[in-house]
Scaffold this active site. Structure first.
Site, PDB file in Angstrom:
ATOM      1  N   LYS A 211       0.846  -1.198   0.000  1.00  0.00           N
ATOM      2  CA  LYS A 211       0.000   0.000   0.000  1.00  0.00           C
ATOM      3  C   LYS A 211       0.883   1.250   0.000  1.00  0.00           C
ATOM      4  CE  LYS A 211      -3.594   2.298   2.657  1.00  0.00           C
ATOM      5  NZ  LYS A 211      -4.547   2.250   3.744  1.00  0.00           N
ATOM      6  N   GLU A 217      10.441  -4.686   4.510  1.00  0.00           N
ATOM      7  CA  GLU A 217      10.500  -6.105   4.114  1.00  0.00           C
ATOM      8  C   GLU A 217      10.238  -6.253   2.610  1.00  0.00           C
ATOM      9  OE1 GLU A 217       8.845  -4.831   6.658  1.00  0.00           O
ATOM     10  OE2 GLU A 217       8.759  -6.201   8.371  1.00  0.00           O
ATOM     11  N   GLY A 272      -4.983  -1.862   4.728  1.00  0.00           N
ATOM     12  CA  GLY A 272      -4.151  -2.970   4.258  1.00  0.00           C
ATOM     13  C   GLY A 272      -4.785  -4.336   4.517  1.00  0.00           C
ATOM     14  N   ARG A 273      -5.312  -4.534   5.712  1.00  0.00           N
ATOM     15  CA  ARG A 273      -5.864  -5.855   6.063  1.00  0.00           C
ATOM     16  C   ARG A 273      -7.257  -6.090   5.475  1.00  0.00           C
ATOM     17  NH1 ARG A 273      -4.950  -2.541  10.222  1.00  0.00           N
ATOM     18  NH2 ARG A 273      -6.664  -1.800  11.531  1.00  0.00           N
ATOM     19  N   GLU A 358      -5.108  -6.683  14.583  1.00  0.00           N
ATOM     20  CA  GLU A 358      -4.618  -5.356  14.218  1.00  0.00           C
ATOM     21  C   GLU A 358      -5.773  -4.341  14.292  1.00  0.00           C
ATOM     22  OE1 GLU A 358      -0.966  -4.954  11.421  1.00  0.00           O
ATOM     23  OE2 GLU A 358      -2.620  -4.196  10.240  1.00  0.00           O
ATOM     24  N   HIS A 389      -4.857 -33.212  17.500  1.00  0.00           N
ATOM     25  CA  HIS A 389      -3.725 -34.009  17.967  1.00  0.00           C
ATOM     26  C   HIS A 389      -2.617 -33.112  18.496  1.00  0.00           C
ATOM     27  CE1 HIS A 389      -5.423 -37.776  16.478  1.00  0.00           C
ATOM     28  NE2 HIS A 389      -5.993 -36.974  15.577  1.00  0.00           N
ATOM     29  N   LYS A 511       9.052  -0.581  14.399  1.00  0.00           N
ATOM     30  CA  LYS A 511       9.692  -0.208  13.131  1.00  0.00           C
ATOM     31  C   LYS A 511      10.715   0.901  13.373  1.00  0.00           C
ATOM     32  CE  LYS A 511       5.604  -0.954  10.230  1.00  0.00           C
ATOM     33  NZ  LYS A 511       4.619  -0.318   9.371  1.00  0.00           N
TER      34      LYS A 511
HETATM   35  O1  F6P Z   1       2.012  -4.338   9.891  1.00  0.00           O
HETATM   36  C1  F6P Z   1       1.669  -3.029   9.661  1.00  0.00           C
HETATM   37  C2  F6P Z   1       1.180  -2.779   8.266  1.00  0.00           C
HETATM   38  O2  F6P Z   1       1.063  -1.412   8.102  1.00  0.00           O
HETATM   39  C3  F6P Z   1      -0.136  -3.492   7.943  1.00  0.00           C
HETATM   40  O3  F6P Z   1      -1.250  -2.830   8.383  1.00  0.00           O
HETATM   41  C4  F6P Z   1      -0.030  -3.621   6.466  1.00  0.00           C
HETATM   42  O4  F6P Z   1      -0.939  -4.549   5.974  1.00  0.00           O
HETATM   43  C5  F6P Z   1       1.418  -4.039   6.320  1.00  0.00           C
HETATM   44  O5  F6P Z   1       2.091  -3.263   7.283  1.00  0.00           O
HETATM   45  C6  F6P Z   1       2.027  -3.846   4.969  1.00  0.00           C
HETATM   46  O6  F6P Z   1       1.980  -2.519   4.556  1.00  0.00           O
HETATM   47  P1  F6P Z   1       2.167  -2.109   3.038  1.00  0.00           P
HETATM   48  O7  F6P Z   1       1.084  -2.730   2.251  1.00  0.00           O
HETATM   49  O8  F6P Z   1       2.117  -0.621   3.027  1.00  0.00           O
HETATM   50  O9  F6P Z   1       3.514  -2.621   2.601  1.00  0.00           O
END
Ligand code: F6P
Length: 556
Positions: A211, A217, A272-273, A358, A389, A511
């Site tokens: 987003k 990452e 995002g979620r 979240e 199990h 972060k």
């Molecule tokens: O974990 C925090 C967060 O902001 C989530 O809400 C989001 O889904 C994720 O990081 C990834 O963010 P982006 O889509 O901006 O890379």
């Protein structure tokens, strides 16, 4: 029109007080007795909509409790909250954003925002572009830079830009076409490097899903993928032919070197979620095809309609939410186990962890005051029967009570042999066992008079609550409806708990600190570590010594 969320402390409502009293009364009762005294209980305490049947009768509640729970929702300003959400109010107040993921499954929706934009029109445009793109990749017309058709798609994203499409690709694997879809999320190089072993650079398409397009990452993984591609293909490499961006941040996408024609946007009113329905769903659409992707959206739309049009007492998301509030706040249960009896839903609990925790893992109310009551539970789970199990021992006989959501489809995509009957029998039996338990008398009846030194250990207390969700078959539409069901459930609970469900400030601090720790790991291994607490300092120093082999771990 008032497009703000209400500010109501649920503990100050009359319903909360009545529910506190009901909890005292009901805690002394046995679920099995409630069933015995009321042959219609299961029929009354169930509801149906958008292809899903919900049985919530195995919860320790009665009609009066339910009445008070519905009253609680009303007293918490339900009508106002619903109105603000549906009409594009900036209900994500701490980020000043509207929350309109439901428009993603209703292209062409007439809503116009205060800035003049029309989300429904934007959604329709992007969906149409996605459709053309998906068809040309799946049809082999759109090819990599050496002229070969794509065989593999890699979604690079994390959190909401990974969990939704990953879960849905797994869930709808029976509908998957020939493209192999991979997901790389973790910044741990192992994730990317183990994936690339299965890839051919000439036939791989990368979807950089973020987003913000700034997430460490994802950007690290995307950068490594780009390096890998250019190294492998040398002069033939044309990065733009192999990269697609799914994002809200056009500037950063272009900066990364992705063609704006290959960017599929979404908007800040999509959390995002809650974004699997947007361009973030591209990997799913590539996997199952666009027609199926539209069915997935339509399933969610049917659940939206059910949610908006059905009276609360028959409304699946409302009922699931209120039962959850009852278990969490009044019966004091701290977790929720989500137990899909469906291997294809193996990633559903992980997906739901983000959606739920979240959203409602909050401790400050809508006026900035600390909560004096509990909000979202810890959510966890694994598919049945594997969980049986592993951790079910604790669910049946542990000292904590764990409410469970069982999820099952009446038909399987994988018929043959007795598997589906075994699976289904186990799901029904576990919910039954949790509810009824087994008394000492029942244990003794089995021993039939002979001495049984283990009898105390064979007693099951029972009275352990569960919901059961049943659909006919896990189709794209059924999955869409299931996900939307939980999305709305989470929202209803957020309304009762008086929290902002659509921000996630709790992820920020880690972060920021990671940004400060990183230089400490890059500096001279002999240099001083300063500016951090003594625990972090000692860990970083040891990490440096061990990484550089300056010291051996004791006992190694
Ligand atoms: O974990 C925090 C967060 O902001 C989530 O809400 C989001 O889904 C994720 O990081 C990834 O963010 P982006 O889509 O901006 O890379």
């Amino acid at each position: 029109m008032n497009l703000r969320l209400p500010r109501i402390n649920p503990t100050e409502t009359s319903a909360w007080k009545q529910l506190t009293h009901s909890a005292q009364v009901l805690q002394g009762q046995r679920l099995q007795d409630l069933f015995g005294a009321d042959p219609d209980r299961a029929e009354r305490m169930s509801a149906e909509g958008a292809g899903w049947f919900l049985d919530y009768s195995k919860n320790l509640l009665d009609d009066q409790t339910l009445h008070h729970l519905l009253k609680l929702l009303e007293e918490c300003g339900w009508e106002q909250a619903l109105n603000a959400t549906r009409n594009g109010g900036a209900i994500n107040e701490t980020e000043n954003r509207a929350v309109l993921h439901t428009v993603l499954r209703d292209p062409g929706h007439p809503l116009r925002l205060s800035d003049g934009s029309q989300p429904g029109v934007l959604v329709e445009e992007v969906l149409n572009r996605m459709e053309k793109f998906v068809e040309s990749v799946r049809g082999g017309q759109l090819r990599g830079c050496t002229g070969q058709a794509f065989t593999d798609v890699v979604n690079m994203g994390i959190g909401g830009s990974d969990l939704g499409p990953l879960m849905a690709c797994e869930a709808l694997a029976p509908y998957a076409g020939p493209l192999r879809v991979h997901f790389v999320s973790n910044v741990d190089g192992a994730h990317w490097q183990r994936t690339l072993l299965r890839l051919n650079p000439e036939t791989t398409l990368f979807l950089v899903a973020s987003k913000t397009f700034t997430t460490q990452e994802t950007m690290a993984n995307a950068q490594s993928a780009r390096n890998w591609l250019t190294q492998a293909l040398g002069e033939r490499a044309k990065v733009k032919d192999h990269f697609v961006a799914l994002s809200t941040n056009r500037e950063k996408v272009v900066e990364f070197g992705i063609d704006s024609e290959r960017m599929f946007p979404f908007w800040d009113w999509v959390g995002g979620r809650y974004s699997v329905w947007s361009a973030i769903g591209m990997s799913l659409a590539l996997s199952i095809g666009f027609e199926r992707f539209r069915e997935f959206l339509e399933g969610a739309r049917q659940m939206d309609l059910h949610f908006w049009e059905t009276p609360p007492a028959r409304n699946l998301p409302v009922l699931l939410a209120l039962v959850g509030v009852w278990n969490r706040n009044f019966l004091k249960m701290e977790t929720l186990a989500v137990l899909p009896y469906d291997q294809c839903l193996s990633r559903f609990p992980a997906y739901l962890q983000q959606a739920d925790m979240e959203s409602n893992g909050k401790s400050v109310d809508r006026e900035g005051n600390p909560l004096t009551y509990h909000s979202g539970p810890v959510l966890w789970g694994e598919p049945g029967t594997n969980g049986q199990h592993a951790f079910y021992q604790l669910i049946h006989q542990g000292t904590v009570r764990v409410p469970c959501d069982f999820i099952l489809a009446a038909n399987t995509h994988y018929p043959g042999g007795p598997h589906h009957r075994y699976l289904s029998a186990n799901a029904f039996a576990q919910a039954q066992a949790l509810m009824q338990g087994r008394s000492l008398d029942e244990v003794r009846a089995v021993s039939a008079g002979s001495s049984n030194p283990a009898e105390a250990y064979q007693v099951f207390e029972g009275n352990r609550p569960s919901n059961f969700l049943l659909c006919q078959r896990l189709t794209p539409a059924a999955l869409g409806a299931l996900v939307a069901l939980y999305e709305h459930k989470i929202w209803v609970q957020g309304v009762v708990w008086n929290v902002f469900s659509y921000d996630q400030w709790g992820v920020e601090l880690g972060k920021i600190l990671a940004g400060k720790v990183l230089p400490l790991l890059e500096e001279d291994p002999q240099g001083e570590v300063s500016g951090v607490d003594s625990s972090t300092k000692a860990l970083v120093e040891r990490w440096r010594r061990w990484q550089d082999g300056l010291e051996k771990p004791k006992g190694s």
